[in-house]
Design an enzyme around this catalytic site. Sequence first.
Site, PDB file in Angstrom:
ATOM      1  N   ASN A 274      -0.894   5.131  33.320  1.00 30.87           N
ATOM      2  CA  ASN A 274      -1.835   4.583  34.474  1.00 30.87           C
ATOM      3  C   ASN A 274      -0.642   4.742  35.739  1.00 30.87           C
ATOM      4  OD1 ASN A 274      -4.178   4.315  33.747  1.00 30.87           O
ATOM      5  ND2 ASN A 274      -4.168   1.986  33.660  1.00 30.87           N
TER       6      ASN A 274
ATOM      7  N   ASP B 272       3.930  -4.746  50.703  1.00 35.83           N
ATOM      8  CA  ASP B 272       3.800  -5.718  49.315  1.00 35.83           C
ATOM      9  C   ASP B 272       4.501  -4.766  48.170  1.00 35.83           C
ATOM     10  OD1 ASP B 272       2.894  -7.960  50.318  1.00 35.83           O
ATOM     11  OD2 ASP B 272       0.982  -7.960  49.317  1.00 35.83           O
TER      12      ASP B 272
ATOM     13  N   ASP C 135      -9.810  -0.557  27.414  1.00 32.94           N
ATOM     14  CA  ASP C 135      -8.740   0.300  28.350  1.00 32.94           C
ATOM     15  C   ASP C 135      -7.210   0.142  27.642  1.00 32.94           C
ATOM     16  OD1 ASP C 135     -10.843   1.749  29.399  1.00 32.94           O
ATOM     17  OD2 ASP C 135     -10.551   0.843  31.269  1.00 32.94           O
ATOM     18  N   GLY C 136      -7.176  -1.100  27.506  1.00 30.19           N
ATOM     19  CA  GLY C 136      -5.707  -1.479  26.922  1.00 30.19           C
ATOM     20  C   GLY C 136      -5.165  -1.114  25.635  1.00 30.19           C
TER      21      GLY C 136
END
Length: 411
Positions: A233, A263, A154-155
Amino acid sequence: MFSLVVFYCSIIFYNFWIYIFSYIKQCTRRTRSLNAPSPVPQFGPCGRILKNPAMVITIQDPASQRLTWYKPPLTVLVIKKVRDVSVLQPFVQLVHWLIEVKRMVVFVEQSVMEDPLLLGNGDFGNIKEKLMTFRDGKDDLTDKIDFIICLGGDGTLLYASLLFQQSVPPVMAFHLGSLGFLTPFQFDNFQEQVTNVLEGHAALTLRSRLRCIIVRKNEESVNKPPTNLLVLNEVVVDRGPSPYLSNIDLFLDGKHITSVQGDGLIVSTPTGSTAYAVAAGASMIHPSVPAIMVTPICPHSLSFRPIVVPAGVELKVMLNADARNNAWVSFDGRNQQELKVGDSLTVTTSVYPVPSICSQDQISDWFDSLAECLHWNVRKRQKHLDELSDLTHSSSNDTLDSFDQHDQVDS
């Protein structure tokens, strides 16, 4: 007296039209904020969406989105996964076939030419001089690439999106990586599959991207252009190395919605809903759904659940004035930057999607990825009643035997 009446009438008339124009402006903004911007139907110099008579205004059935070529594609960018030996041989085969058989101009990144493992490959040496190269961040590929092929995980698709910050050429992604949620093609019969795409026989998934703009408050950045990136993304705002909870204000179309204490916060596309967001507890959204997902990261509130908002809205993220620490923002896992009090991050849907080529169709590809990569709804099969007939029969006999024994004791 007459002039005074005319004067007052003109004031009333003027105020009336001011009201009408302001009302129309509000309605227009509301309409624009609820609907996603129409994607630009041109992908690089050659790619287009095949015109469909069923199109209504700018809304088209996603299942009817088919790739067509305005003119035959001549240039192709091949992106391969870095530091992966298993991709080298498929890369050489593909590049050799594209140059010698399809007579296409092939672009690769300059770092590929410097790979010592490739330099020792005899087949690669024969075509090395025929390759065109570019350097990321230095060379502009706009209007130079007709078609993109990704080899890896996917990168590689995320990297292709990063290289093109406006119109993206059609992307064909082969699964040669570890996960492959966004890479539906298998490399076994790549010649046939690539030929079908080059002939215009392919369905498209228009994966929306987020346009992210950081505006700085401090005087040192007044003369610097704001950070402007498109992400496929997600954009993530978190507390970074600080031990304190982040304290982030979230605005939607200029209205303060809530403050995020935890967070951090994930703002993702439907494509990104199956990435970091789903690990943080978000739902999975099909990439053809026009939406933006907002997901808190470990919120200090049990009632703070992920939300889905219309794709056309404008989200703004700022540090709360009472925040104990600065925040950090990253774009698809890259370009991490510090966000200070007074800085703002604006997120909207871009008009430049990533045209991802389908192996089958939009629905089949997505659900196959859910099943294969995320093991969605995988469990042991429940036994049919026929398979339990022996067990049912034996249990009923045991029950009858127990009744007989009970009757014998009573007698």
